[in-house]
Design a protein around this motif. Structure first.
Motif, short mmCIF file in Angstrom:
data_model
loop_
_atom_site.label_atom_id
_atom_site.label_comp_id
_atom_site.label_asym_id
_atom_site.label_seq_id
_atom_site.Cartn_x
_atom_site.Cartn_y
_atom_site.Cartn_z
N LEU A 1 -1.90 -13.71 5.76
CA LEU A 1 -1.35 -15.00 3.73
C LEU A 1 -2.81 -15.05 3.24
O LEU A 1 -3.42 -14.53 2.40
N SER A 2 -3.44 -15.48 3.70
CA SER A 2 -4.97 -15.60 3.24
C SER A 2 -6.49 -14.01 3.09
O SER A 2 -6.81 -14.59 1.84
N ARG A 3 -5.51 -13.60 3.83
CA ARG A 3 -6.08 -11.67 3.80
C ARG A 3 -5.34 -11.89 1.67
O ARG A 3 -5.68 -10.70 1.30
N GLU A 4 -3.48 -11.61 1.83
CA GLU A 4 -2.95 -10.85 1.21
C GLU A 4 -3.12 -11.37 0.14
O GLU A 4 -2.76 -11.17 -1.27
N SER A 5 -3.29 -13.09 0.43
CA SER A 5 -2.72 -14.21 -1.22
C SER A 5 -4.59 -13.52 -2.17
O SER A 5 -3.34 -13.79 -3.56
N GLY A 6 -5.11 -13.08 -2.06
CA GLY A 6 -6.47 -12.71 -3.77
C GLY A 6 -6.32 -14.31 -3.43
O GLY A 6 -7.43 -14.18 -4.44
N MET A 7 -6.85 -14.80 -3.18
CA MET A 7 -6.93 -16.50 -3.64
C MET A 7 -8.37 -17.11 -2.93
O MET A 7 -9.00 -17.75 -3.08
N LYS A 8 -9.16 -15.93 -2.13
CA LYS A 8 -10.26 -16.30 -0.89
C LYS A 8 -10.11 -18.08 -0.38
O LYS A 8 -11.09 -18.67 -0.63
N LEU A 9 -8.57 -18.03 0.10
CA LEU A 9 -8.81 -19.31 0.63
C LEU A 9 -8.65 -19.06 2.29
O LEU A 9 -8.89 -17.97 3.10
N SER A 10 -8.98 -19.93 2.77
CA SER A 10 -9.80 -20.19 4.37
C SER A 10 -8.19 -20.25 5.42
O SER A 10 -7.17 -20.37 4.16
N PRO A 11 -8.48 -19.54 6.46
CA PRO A 11 -7.11 -19.62 7.14
C PRO A 11 -6.36 -21.29 7.37
O PRO A 11 -5.16 -21.51 7.62
N ALA A 12 -7.66 -22.26 7.36
CA ALA A 12 -7.15 -23.09 7.28
C ALA A 12 -6.89 -24.37 5.99
O ALA A 12 -6.26 -24.67 6.49
N THR A 13 -6.89 -23.53 4.93
CA THR A 13 -6.65 -24.05 3.56
C THR A 13 -4.77 -23.52 3.79
O THR A 13 -4.72 -24.60 3.72
N VAL A 14 -4.84 -22.14 4.44
CA VAL A 14 -3.68 -21.62 3.61
C VAL A 14 -2.27 -22.18 5.27
O VAL A 14 -1.75 -22.57 5.12
N ARG A 15 -2.73 -23.42 6.28
CA ARG A 15 -2.16 -23.42 7.42
C ARG A 15 -1.61 -25.15 6.86
O ARG A 15 -0.63 -25.36 7.06
N ASN A 16 -2.57 -25.95 6.10
CA ASN A 16 -2.47 -27.02 5.31
C ASN A 16 -1.19 -26.95 4.39
O ASN A 16 -0.42 -27.22 4.58
N VAL A 17 -1.27 -26.10 3.59
CA VAL A 17 -0.91 -25.54 2.74
C VAL A 17 1.27 -25.09 2.97
O VAL A 17 2.15 -26.18 3.04
N MET A 18 1.05 -24.55 4.87
CA MET A 18 1.88 -23.70 5.14
C MET A 18 2.81 -25.25 5.72
O MET A 18 4.31 -25.33 5.73
N ALA A 19 2.35 -26.17 6.21
CA ALA A 19 2.49 -27.27 6.82
C ALA A 19 3.57 -27.95 5.68
O ALA A 19 4.49 -28.49 6.15
N ASP A 20 2.91 -28.25 4.48
CA ASP A 20 3.23 -28.69 3.34
C ASP A 20 4.71 -28.13 3.01
O ASP A 20 6.02 -28.83 2.87
N LEU A 21 4.75 -26.94 2.47
CA LEU A 21 6.22 -25.72 2.53
C LEU A 21 7.71 -26.15 3.86
O LEU A 21 8.32 -26.37 3.54
#
Length: 345
Positions: A34-54
């Protein structure tokens, strides 16, 4: 059916990316992907936090066998309602649809071909409800007593079409009682549509004398049986075996339940009946259909019209991870073309 939790733009974008990736390959999507494909230059850790919220919001879930996540029914619903971009079919594809259907003169062949076309274009199951009869108006009614608590009903409907029905009653009725019921129905309801009779009789029940109430209950029973017969619908389905190619639907017991539901027709007709009374396209995702057999499926439907009257519904049954952006325009165009061609017939 709509579910619209408040999530920020970043979470929406990640959810959209996750669902599109999952629709494409059917595998749980991890934070690094997700970090790679989102195009938003987010770290995997940030993505994991968002996924936890979702996940807390019930929009995604983590299968036991994977650290990645997959969408839930609620996630798909938010995606379809708010995040999906549907591209119309190209003109040459619409012309190919038209050519496929236009060559047929027989309405039954046309409906069969439309179902086949839906299936072949989506690689899922395509179904088309047969057109329902138009309104049925009562012209005249007579009751004749038969043996064994049965009554012969002689109906004159629409343009002098005569139908005879035998119904079973709770007790024997005399010829005089049946004549009373016939006189009442003919005076009150001649020229009215049959499906309005039951509601009107129930509405007037309080005003009716006690000795007439059993007769009126007979009239309610009659209205129920007549309307049920006149409104019986069926459908044509093609491509059920296409569903076996989707990994998430490969469970044999689940497939057996689904094929049995399609064979007996009752559940899917209820789903189509919801669609025929709704405005425009309807999408039932997983459990939203209300039937266990369709728990892993989505059903995309659209009504079709003959002379500007909705007479039936057609659609596609597939896995919940279907490519909605591709299926929706196929269903929409097929409904418009079928209605147009049946009108010209």
């Amino acid at each position: 059916m709509s579910y619209d939790p408040i999530i920020n733009d970043r979470a929406q974008s990640l959810l959209k990316t996750l669902i599109e990736r999952y629709i494409q390959d059917g595998q749980p999507v991890g934070s690094r992907a997700l970090s790679r494909e989102s195009g938003m230059k987010l770290s995997p850790a940030t993505v994991r936090n968002v996924m936890a919220d979702l996940e807390d919001l019930g929009l995604v879930k983590a299968p036991h066998t994977s650290a990645g996540r997959v969408p839930t029914v609620r996630g798909y619903r938010l995606f379809v309602d708010n995040l999906l971009t549907v591209r119309p079919l190209r003109g040459n594809v619409v012309e190919r649809f038209r050519d496929e259907l236009h060559r047929l003169d027989d309405p039954e062949e046309l409906i069969d071909r439309a179902s086949n076309l839906l299936s072949s274009m989506t690689r899922m199951a395509g179904l088309v409800m047969l057109p329902r009869a138009g309104s049925v108006q009562l012209k005249h009614i007579e009751f004749l007593p038969l043996s064994g608590d049965r009554v012969l009903v002689i109906l004159v409907i629409n343009d002098q079409q005569v139908q005879n029905r035998v119904i079973h009653t709770d007790r024997a009725y005399t010829q005089s009682e049946l004549q009373q019921a016939a006189n009442y129905l003919n005076s009150e309801f001649a020229g009215r549509e049959l499906d309005s009779i039951r509601a009107r009789v129930l509405q007037h029940m309080e005003e009716i004398r006690d000795d007439m109430k059993q007769i009126m209950q007979l009239a309610v029973q009659l209205a129920d049986e007549v309307v049920q017969t006149s409104q019986t619908a069926d459908y044509v389905v093609h491509g059920e075996t296409n569903l076996m190619s989707y990994t998430e639907m490969a469970d044999m017991e689940r497939l057996r339940q689904l094929f049995e539901a399609l064979k007996t027709k009752q559940d899917i007709l209820h789903i189509l009946d919801k669609s025929i009374h709704a405005e425009g396209m309807q999408i039932f995702i997983g459990e939203e259909s209300g039937y266990d057999a369709f728990g892993e499926c989505s059903v995309v439907t659209s009504p079709y019209r003959v002379q500007d009257q909705v007479v039936g519904v057609l659609g596609v049954i597939g896995p919940t991870r279907m490519a909605y952006d591709r299926v929706i325009p196929v269903v929409d165009v097929t409904a418009k073309l079928l209605g147009s061609l049946l009108t010209s017939e």
